[in-house]
Design a protein around this motif. Structure first.
Motif, PDB file in Angstrom:
ATOM      1  N   ASN A  25       0.863  -1.184   0.000  1.00 51.19           N
ATOM      2  CA  ASN A  25       0.000   0.000   0.000  1.00 51.19           C
ATOM      3  C   ASN A  25       0.898   1.232   0.000  1.00 51.19           C
ATOM      4  O   ASN A  25       1.624   1.479   0.965  1.00 51.19           O
ATOM      5  CB  ASN A  25      -0.905   0.002   1.237  1.00 51.19           C
ATOM      6  CG  ASN A  25      -2.082   0.952   1.092  1.00 51.19           C
ATOM      7  OD1 ASN A  25      -2.174   1.699   0.124  1.00 51.19           O
ATOM      8  ND2 ASN A  25      -2.990   0.924   2.048  1.00 51.19           N
ATOM      9  N   SER A  55      -4.079   7.169  -1.079  1.00 51.60           N
ATOM     10  CA  SER A  55      -5.044   7.100   0.025  1.00 51.60           C
ATOM     11  C   SER A  55      -4.601   7.994   1.173  1.00 51.60           C
ATOM     12  O   SER A  55      -5.429   8.608   1.848  1.00 51.60           O
ATOM     13  CB  SER A  55      -5.233   5.660   0.500  1.00 51.60           C
ATOM     14  OG  SER A  55      -4.009   5.097   0.928  1.00 51.60           O
ATOM     15  N   THR A  77      -5.610  12.544   3.689  1.00 50.13           N
ATOM     16  CA  THR A  77      -6.166  11.891   2.509  1.00 50.13           C
ATOM     17  C   THR A  77      -6.280  12.966   1.430  1.00 50.13           C
ATOM     18  O   THR A  77      -5.956  14.128   1.683  1.00 50.13           O
ATOM     19  CB  THR A  77      -7.558  11.300   2.800  1.00 50.13           C
ATOM     20  OG1 THR A  77      -8.516  12.372   2.877  1.00 50.13           O
ATOM     21  CG2 THR A  77      -7.564  10.516   4.115  1.00 50.13           C
ATOM     22  N   ILE A 236     -12.347   5.682  -2.352  1.00 50.81           N
ATOM     23  CA  ILE A 236     -11.620   4.409  -2.308  1.00 50.81           C
ATOM     24  C   ILE A 236     -12.591   3.320  -1.889  1.00 50.81           C
ATOM     25  O   ILE A 236     -13.177   3.378  -0.805  1.00 50.81           O
ATOM     26  CB  ILE A 236     -10.443   4.472  -1.322  1.00 50.81           C
ATOM     27  CG1 ILE A 236      -9.425   5.518  -1.794  1.00 50.81           C
ATOM     28  CG2 ILE A 236      -9.770   3.112  -1.179  1.00 50.81           C
ATOM     29  CD1 ILE A 236      -8.358   5.816  -0.781  1.00 50.81           C
ATOM     30  N   ASP A 239      -9.363  -1.213   0.011  1.00 53.46           N
ATOM     31  CA  ASP A 239      -8.034  -0.822   0.470  1.00 53.46           C
ATOM     32  C   ASP A 239      -7.067  -1.974   0.196  1.00 53.46           C
ATOM     33  O   ASP A 239      -7.345  -3.113   0.579  1.00 53.46           O
ATOM     34  CB  ASP A 239      -8.094  -0.535   1.965  1.00 53.46           C
ATOM     35  CG  ASP A 239      -6.867   0.211   2.477  1.00 53.46           C
ATOM     36  OD1 ASP A 239      -5.751  -0.110   2.024  1.00 53.46           O
ATOM     37  OD2 ASP A 239      -7.028   1.096   3.333  1.00 53.46           O
ATOM     38  N   CYS A 242      -4.659  -2.708   4.884  1.00 47.45           N
ATOM     39  CA  CYS A 242      -5.161  -1.725   5.851  1.00 47.45           C
ATOM     40  C   CYS A 242      -4.734  -2.058   7.273  1.00 47.45           C
ATOM     41  O   CYS A 242      -5.122  -3.099   7.821  1.00 47.45           O
ATOM     42  CB  CYS A 242      -6.687  -1.672   5.764  1.00 47.45           C
ATOM     43  SG  CYS A 242      -7.412  -0.464   6.885  1.00 47.45           S
TER      44      CYS A 242
END
Length: 311
Positions: A25, A55, A77, A236, A239, A242
């Motif tokens: 991520n 994100s 964000t 979003i 994810d 997360c």
């Protein structure tokens, strides 16, 4: 009228919850530790976060009190500021270590929710203590039905449900196995987008090692669970990996005996990623009630981009 002069700051893009770039991520980190440079203001921070379109984007700043924290972080964000988030916490810590060349293994992060303790393991993974759950208990049946319909999940394949609110208003559905999690076909509905939820399924022991790598080779990170999370924040839907959802799930499933005190979770396979979340409950003090022992949530990181940004 003379044009204003831009300041140049170190910039990192860190892939979090993976040891190989482009499989976790991503997080953008702007380092503003140089006292000779002005700190970006709120408007600039939000504008940059909107521009990176990740994100989360973080700003690494000097701590308010250096005797209490190693650094301060602000998390944005594309549209708003967050008081805390899991993968930005881990990624920002990696940027701090990379930029300062610090060898510290115990650090304290200052952020809007307060001071967050972090640990760096021998393998380089970075972990934080899961925040306390603010709401628990079974999820209302009508809500479960909404999620099942939006994911193509049969209600009988849901073994258990739980609210795991730890800031974000997460709830989790425990499905019969990891295969059911991966095969769930997401069809977003207006009703389902009102919730922050995730699904969890356990791997069969025989399949866990094969799932640990894209080539099916055991690498020591064999997952116990497959996880998917749907935060519905800033457009979003799903994810990739997360931290906050995994933190809540860990406290729930370790607490009720479904999960062991230490395990690895996989997340992101449905999106072509290969995230790994390392979970460990600290059982060093057995005099503490199990529910009061710290649960650590962590992962490895990879630096994908290193350069500068003009603000």
């Amino acid at each position: 009228m003379a044009a204003s002069t831009a300041s140049t700051y170190p910039f990192y893009q860190i892939d979090v919850f993976t040891d190989k770039g482009f499989l976790g991520n991503p997080l953008a980190v702007i380092v503003a530790l140089d006292p000779a440079l002005p700190f970006p203001n709120d408007e600039q921070m939000q504008k940059i976060a909107n521009w990176t379109n990740l994100s989360e984007t973080t700003f690494l700043l000097p701590p308010t009190d250096p005797t209490k924290a190693d650094y301060k972080v602000r998390i944005f964000t594309p549209n708003t500021e967050l008081p805390f988030a899991g993968h930005p916490t881990i990624g920002t810590c990696r940027a701090f270590l990379e930029h300062t060349q610090s060898k510290k293994t115990n650090l304290v992060q200052e952020c809007e929710v307060g001071l967050v303790v972090l640990q760096v393991a021998n393998n380089g993974s970075i972990a934080f203590i899961a925040p306390p759950l603010r709401k628990t208990g079974p999820v209302e049946e009508e809500t479960v039905k909404v999620v099942c319909e939006s994911m193509g999940i049969a209600r009988e394949d849901v073994l258990d449900t739980q609210w795991v609110v730890n800031g974000p208003h997460w709830f989790a559905l425990l499905l019969k196995d990891a295969e059911t999690v991966l095969k769930a076909s997401r069809v977003p509905t207006l009703a389902s987008k009102q919730f922050e939820f995730g699904i969890v399924g356990q791997y069969p022991k025989a399949a866990a090692a094969a799932a640990a790598s894209g080539e099916g080779k055991e690498d020591g990170n064999a997952p116990f669970f497959e996880i998917r999370a749907f935060p519905h924040v800033d457009l979003i839907d799903e994810d990739p990996v997360c931290g906050s959802f995994n933190a809540g799930v860990a406290q729930w499933l370790i607490g009720n005996g479904v999960a062991p005190a230490s395990y690895v979770a996989s997340q992101g396979l449905a999106l072509g990623r290969r995230g790994r979340i390392f979970v460990h409950r600290d059982d060093s003090d057995l005099s503490l009630e199990a529910s009061k022992r710290a649960v650590w949530v962590g992962g490895q990181t990879a630096v994908c981009i290193q350069g500068t940004i003009q603000v």
